[in-house]
Write a protein that holds these residues in place. Sequence first.
Motif, mmCIF file in Angstrom:
data_model
loop_
_atom_site.group_PDB
_atom_site.id
_atom_site.type_symbol
_atom_site.label_atom_id
_atom_site.label_comp_id
_atom_site.label_asym_id
_atom_site.label_seq_id
_atom_site.Cartn_x
_atom_site.Cartn_y
_atom_site.Cartn_z
ATOM 1 N N GLU A 37 0.820 -0.955 0.090
ATOM 2 C CA GLU A 37 -0.007 -0.056 0.111
ATOM 3 C C GLU A 37 0.946 1.218 -0.154
ATOM 4 O O GLU A 37 0.359 2.342 0.483
ATOM 5 N N ASN A 72 -0.942 5.822 -3.507
ATOM 6 C CA ASN A 72 -2.242 5.846 -3.639
ATOM 7 C C ASN A 72 -2.447 6.735 -4.927
ATOM 8 O O ASN A 72 -2.147 7.880 -5.291
ATOM 9 N N ARG A 86 -5.016 2.116 -3.073
ATOM 10 C CA ARG A 86 -3.912 1.970 -2.575
ATOM 11 C C ARG A 86 -3.343 0.716 -3.542
ATOM 12 O O ARG A 86 -3.834 -0.289 -3.917
ATOM 13 N N GLY A 111 1.385 9.269 1.594
ATOM 14 C CA GLY A 111 1.347 8.924 3.000
ATOM 15 C C GLY A 111 2.626 7.877 3.416
ATOM 16 O O GLY A 111 2.399 6.948 4.141
ATOM 17 N N ASP A 112 3.744 7.963 2.635
ATOM 18 C CA ASP A 112 4.656 6.862 2.836
ATOM 19 C C ASP A 112 5.801 7.592 3.361
ATOM 20 O O ASP A 112 6.197 8.671 2.846
ATOM 21 N N PHE A 157 2.149 8.523 12.656
ATOM 22 C CA PHE A 157 0.631 8.233 12.378
ATOM 23 C C PHE A 157 -0.345 9.079 12.936
ATOM 24 O O PHE A 157 -1.443 9.377 12.340
ATOM 25 N N ASN A 161 -0.007 11.825 10.200
ATOM 26 C CA ASN A 161 -1.120 11.086 9.709
ATOM 27 C C ASN A 161 -0.798 10.407 8.192
ATOM 28 O O ASN A 161 -1.331 10.265 7.239
ATOM 29 N N HIS A 219 0.351 6.967 6.072
ATOM 30 C CA HIS A 219 -0.314 5.877 5.934
ATOM 31 C C HIS A 219 0.793 4.475 6.289
ATOM 32 O O HIS A 219 0.126 3.203 6.527
ATOM 33 N N ARG A 220 2.026 4.393 5.904
ATOM 34 C CA ARG A 220 2.792 3.621 6.201
ATOM 35 C C ARG A 220 4.208 3.770 6.456
ATOM 36 O O ARG A 220 4.443 5.304 6.169
ATOM 37 N N LEU A 272 1.756 -0.695 8.543
ATOM 38 C CA LEU A 272 0.685 0.216 7.978
ATOM 39 C C LEU A 272 -0.055 0.768 9.264
ATOM 40 O O LEU A 272 -0.247 0.376 10.399
ATOM 41 N N ARG A 273 -0.673 1.834 8.697
ATOM 42 C CA ARG A 273 -1.420 2.726 9.810
ATOM 43 C C ARG A 273 -2.424 1.925 10.490
ATOM 44 O O ARG A 273 -2.578 1.918 11.740
#
Lengths: 195, 189
Positions: free
Chosen positions: A168, A171, A176, B92-93, B123, B127, B129-130, B176-177
């Motif tokens: 994932e 995005n 994802r 979000g990485d 997180f 915020n 994602h991973r 992961l989140r």
Amino acid sequence: MSIHEQLFQGSKICLTPIDHEKDPEIVARWTQDAEYQRMLNSDVVRPLSPAQVKKQYEAIEKASEESNGMFYYSIRTLARDDQPERLIGFARLYWIEWSHAAGMLQIGIGDPADRRQGYGSEALRLMLRYAFMELNLFRLGALIPEYNTPALALFQKAGFIEEIRRREALNRYGRRWDMLHLGLLHGDWKARLNG
Amino acid sequence: MHTNLNTGQLVRLSAEEPQVWAEAFTRWSRDTEYIRLLDDAPAQAWSVTKRKQWLEKELEDPERSYLFGIRTLTEDQLIGFVGLDGIQHTHGDTWVGIGVGDRNYWSKGYGSEAMRLILRYAFTELNLHRVSLGVFAYNTRAQRAYEKCGFQLEGVIHQAFLREGQRWDLLNMGILRAEWLAQNGKGLE
């Protein structure tokens, strides 16, 4: 393979230096295609002007010179009859770590009309030979988004195997996707050639 | 809601001046076991001056702007660093790197707690994602610590490094989140 065989020339394409005068305009046109950029990497997609592409080219050559950690080639079709060479993409080795003899490989064919013509696979074959037989690297990696199935098929056909699946990590297209890290060792590449 | 994000039971995440960083990194780098557990670049000796110049340039990069010191709560000792780099906010990485340079604080929970703090930061404040990391096959102590923090093995780069005449694998781990929240997120969401 022999010492007399050309490293930078195949039957359809050749690996050439950047042409700072003529290439930027063509590459700028490719960047209008968001899909092309999304297939290449996870950076934010944006169109580039020829002047911006030119700047990128200068940065590439500076980086290559300073650290010797990058080898960048413009892929061109071979000149035929009255047709001159034509820029169709790029191939590069980057993040080279000389103490470990490891590097990363990336290939892009800019115009959709030039894909599925065997250009990419020939560029890949030439780059592998160059990386393993001239630079003497021990292993190569390639970062490919899960949704770029043509690239995955191309690299896997050449012997690359999936080493890492960063779950994932992307995005895009409203969902994802995993980022895949493929790898190929010198020994496995050579065994396939001989096998 | 009222948690102090930067502070745990043993350590806190701190802001450090470039001079302090440069001196600490130079001190820690003299321990080649530490350096070879931390990094794949060849071990070498950099002066404080060179290290400081490098660091100041490095910290200008917005993708590398989350670098924290690890300080003990009892004696306020700077024992290591933890940082996020290569953040991609659109996806979000991020990657995380951590090193406890002062070997007196190895295997006592200091590094693990600093990792838990930076994960909470990643997180619940950024915020993301991973979070991803790379760890050498011969660094089993770190692997165990990362597993305890909730990281899962996501793959192996085969024979990535040549050291002491031998090829070594590089392991990649990720969290992961949703996984982090399931373990740590009571009352957060």
